[in-house]
Motif scaffolding. Structure first.
Motif, mmCIF file in Angstrom:
data_model
loop_
_atom_site.group_PDB
_atom_site.id
_atom_site.type_symbol
_atom_site.label_atom_id
_atom_site.label_comp_id
_atom_site.label_asym_id
_atom_site.label_seq_id
_atom_site.Cartn_x
_atom_site.Cartn_y
_atom_site.Cartn_z
ATOM 1 N N SER A 284 1.377 -1.093 -0.060
ATOM 2 C CA SER A 284 0.054 0.033 0.136
ATOM 3 C C SER A 284 1.351 1.459 0.341
ATOM 4 O O SER A 284 0.542 2.090 -0.631
ATOM 5 C CB SER A 284 -0.940 0.520 1.153
ATOM 6 N N ARG A 287 1.722 2.097 -3.151
ATOM 7 C CA ARG A 287 0.989 2.063 -4.814
ATOM 8 C C ARG A 287 1.087 4.255 -4.654
ATOM 9 O O ARG A 287 0.554 4.624 -4.534
ATOM 10 C CB ARG A 287 0.086 1.250 -4.278
ATOM 11 N N ALA A 288 0.917 4.215 -3.115
ATOM 12 C CA ALA A 288 0.407 5.510 -2.722
ATOM 13 C C ALA A 288 1.341 6.647 -2.604
ATOM 14 O O ALA A 288 1.011 7.740 -3.675
ATOM 15 C CB ALA A 288 0.079 5.892 -1.298
ATOM 16 N N ASP A 291 1.677 6.709 -6.577
ATOM 17 C CA ASP A 291 0.208 7.935 -7.292
ATOM 18 C C ASP A 291 0.533 9.189 -7.351
ATOM 19 O O ASP A 291 -0.010 10.205 -7.284
ATOM 20 C CB ASP A 291 -0.550 6.896 -6.644
ATOM 21 N N GLU A 333 -8.010 11.541 -8.391
ATOM 22 C CA GLU A 333 -8.395 10.539 -8.141
ATOM 23 C C GLU A 333 -7.587 9.477 -7.682
ATOM 24 O O GLU A 333 -8.033 8.920 -6.717
ATOM 25 C CB GLU A 333 -9.112 10.260 -9.866
ATOM 26 N N ARG A 334 -5.649 10.157 -8.169
ATOM 27 C CA ARG A 334 -4.951 9.107 -7.393
ATOM 28 C C ARG A 334 -4.685 9.048 -6.525
ATOM 29 O O ARG A 334 -4.827 8.187 -5.211
ATOM 30 C CB ARG A 334 -3.663 9.885 -8.941
ATOM 31 N N GLU A 337 -7.680 7.727 -3.821
ATOM 32 C CA GLU A 337 -6.776 6.322 -3.964
ATOM 33 C C GLU A 337 -5.644 5.866 -3.005
ATOM 34 O O GLU A 337 -5.826 4.885 -2.490
ATOM 35 C CB GLU A 337 -6.743 5.777 -5.527
ATOM 36 N N ASP A 340 -7.544 6.303 0.218
ATOM 37 C CA ASP A 340 -7.930 4.913 0.487
ATOM 38 C C ASP A 340 -7.614 3.850 0.888
ATOM 39 O O ASP A 340 -7.488 2.984 1.632
ATOM 40 C CB ASP A 340 -8.851 4.284 -0.650
ATOM 41 N N LEU A 341 -6.377 3.409 -0.088
ATOM 42 C CA LEU A 341 -5.247 2.201 0.503
ATOM 43 C C LEU A 341 -5.009 2.880 2.508
ATOM 44 O O LEU A 341 -4.702 1.892 3.195
ATOM 45 C CB LEU A 341 -4.267 2.104 0.012
ATOM 46 N N TRP A 361 -9.534 11.051 5.058
ATOM 47 C CA TRP A 361 -10.286 9.776 4.190
ATOM 48 C C TRP A 361 -11.763 10.799 3.431
ATOM 49 O O TRP A 361 -11.956 10.473 3.045
ATOM 50 C CB TRP A 361 -10.397 8.621 4.833
ATOM 51 N N HIS A 365 -12.733 12.718 0.320
ATOM 52 C CA HIS A 365 -14.504 11.806 -0.288
ATOM 53 C C HIS A 365 -15.189 13.453 -0.511
ATOM 54 O O HIS A 365 -16.373 12.996 -1.291
ATOM 55 C CB HIS A 365 -14.644 10.611 0.692
ATOM 56 N N ARG A 368 -13.809 14.908 -3.602
ATOM 57 C CA ARG A 368 -13.829 14.786 -4.342
ATOM 58 C C ARG A 368 -15.416 15.256 -5.437
ATOM 59 O O ARG A 368 -15.525 15.387 -6.750
ATOM 60 C CB ARG A 368 -13.474 13.283 -4.708
#
Length: 396
Positions: A284, A287-288, A291, A333-334, A337, A340-341, A361, A365, A368
């Motif tokens: 995670s 990936r984070a 991004d 978006e990235r 996400e 979120d992770l 978090w 949202h 967004r």
């Protein structure tokens, strides 16, 4: 100097704001619980120059590069997304107000250069033309920074006697002339202290109204007196990136929080925790981080390139504007996400409820759903342009 390098004045503001970050972080829980920014935070950010970056120099502003403003909002949002959102909103509103004619700008800033302006860009009102200007009526929701501002930019449709729409305008009005009530707060961005505003038959003189078409197409009357490169930037580009900056900051702050907590868990367990053995959190983090890095690289490239073109006496091309819009919504978006992770993996760390990752978090949202962060429309416009089809969007 290129558009990617902060000017001296902006660099000093960024440094002063950076010094405030620990204090803003300490207040983040209170901001969320009280559903408003602390008055001290507004005063300290104002004194640091956070609201001056996009204000005209003749009114004590810095006329800074949009990338400097983006970085400022990102920095503040790493410790409190609600505070970053308000800084973004007030900064863009000052930029917007500078696009009105000189008389309107004088009314805002001639007597007090740090007068603040907020804005609501959804066209929720109606304007009816009269002999000496317009009559404004309508209701606008979620005005961030309204209670710490003296002026408001509201978007409304001009209608004929039968109520049929004719044209779209931005109207500049004193906040004291509007009715205000606290917006019904959702789960995220609670600390912005949004208010719903309404007007019923409010007179707006001609000089405080400007067509949205003229603003979007670099024909705003304020450009005749504000000739710095900043005001040659497309309004939609500056506005849209301001809606992404808090999300990027939230992702950076969440990453730092989760990483620090994971390291502490490993330290206390002398490296023997199952956290070190399981790959989930490490994946995670990878990936984070990727991004967020991709988001920053694309956004910074586009803002710097657009500003460099304006400084060279050219307008940003349609291709660049659509690419910037594409990358801006993809950055949102990235980074959502990424949060979120990190939010999902916080459970491995026994992160407390109501902590900074959970707040981030909720906040991302909420951010967004802002119109500037709607990805499908931006992607569709970019694809349409690539296929040789017509595109019309005030936000590119």
């Amino acid at each position: 100097m290129t558009g990617s390098e902060p000017a001296a004045g902006a660099h000093a503001v960024l440094a002063r704001v950076e010094a405030l970050l620990p204090t803003l972080a300490e207040r983040a829980v209170e901001v969320d619980n009280q559903a408003r920014l602390a008055a001290a935070s507004i005063d300290e950010l104002d004194a640091a120059g956070a609201f001056a970056l996009l204000r005209p120099r003749r009114y004590g502003g810095l006329e800074a590069a949009p990338l400097d403003f983006f970085r400022l909002v990102v920095d503040v949002s790493t410790v409190c997304v609600s505070t970053g959102w308000v800084v973004a909103s007030l900064g863009v509103a000052a930029f917007h107000a500078a696009l009105f004619g000189e008389q309107a700008q004088e009314e805002i800033w001639a007597e007090r250069v740090n007068t603040r302006v907020c804005a609501v860009h959804a066209p929720m009102g109606r304007l009816r033309r009269v002999a000496d200007g317009f009559v404004l009526q309508g209701s606008w929701r979620f005005a961030s920074g309204a209670m710490v501002s003296d002026w408001v930019v509201l978007t409304a449709m001009e209608v004929d006697r039968d109520g049929r729409p004719l044209d779209a305008f931005h109207a500049l009005v004193p906040r004291r002339d509007l009715r205000a009530q606290v917006s019904t707060a959702g789960g995220g961005l609670r600390g912005t202290g949004c208010h719903d505003l309404s007007a019923d038959g409010l007179h707006v003189p001609e000089h405080r109204v400007v067509r949205t078409f003229d603003v979007a197409h670099l024909r705003a009357p304020g450009r005749r007196v504000n000739t710095a490169p900043l005001y040659g930037m497309p309004w939609g580009m500056v506005h849209a990136h301001a809606a992404t900056a808090p999300v990027v900051g939230a992702a950076l702050g969440s990453y730092a929080e989760v990483t620090a907590q994971a390291r502490e868990v490993l330290r206390l367990s002398l490296g023997g925790s199952s956290l070190a053995e399981g790959a989930g959190l490490r994946v995670s983090l990878g990936r984070a981080a990727s991004d967020v890095d991709a988001s920053l690289m694309q956004v910074e490239r586009n803002l710097a390139e657009a500003y460099d073109r304006v400084r060279a006496g050219a307008e940003p091309s349609t291709e660049l504007r659509l690419r910037a819009r594409r990358d801006q919504v993809r950055a949102t978006e990235r980074c959502v996400e990424a949060v979120d992770l990190l939010f999902a993996d916080r459970r491995r760390l026994a992160v407390q409820r109501g902590g900074p990752v959970e707040r981030a978090w909720r906040d991302v949202h909420a951010a967004r759903i802002h119109v500037a962060n709607h990805a499908e429309r931006a992607f569709d416009h970019f694809g349409s342009y690539e296929l040789g089809l017509g595109v019309e969007d005030d936000l590119h």
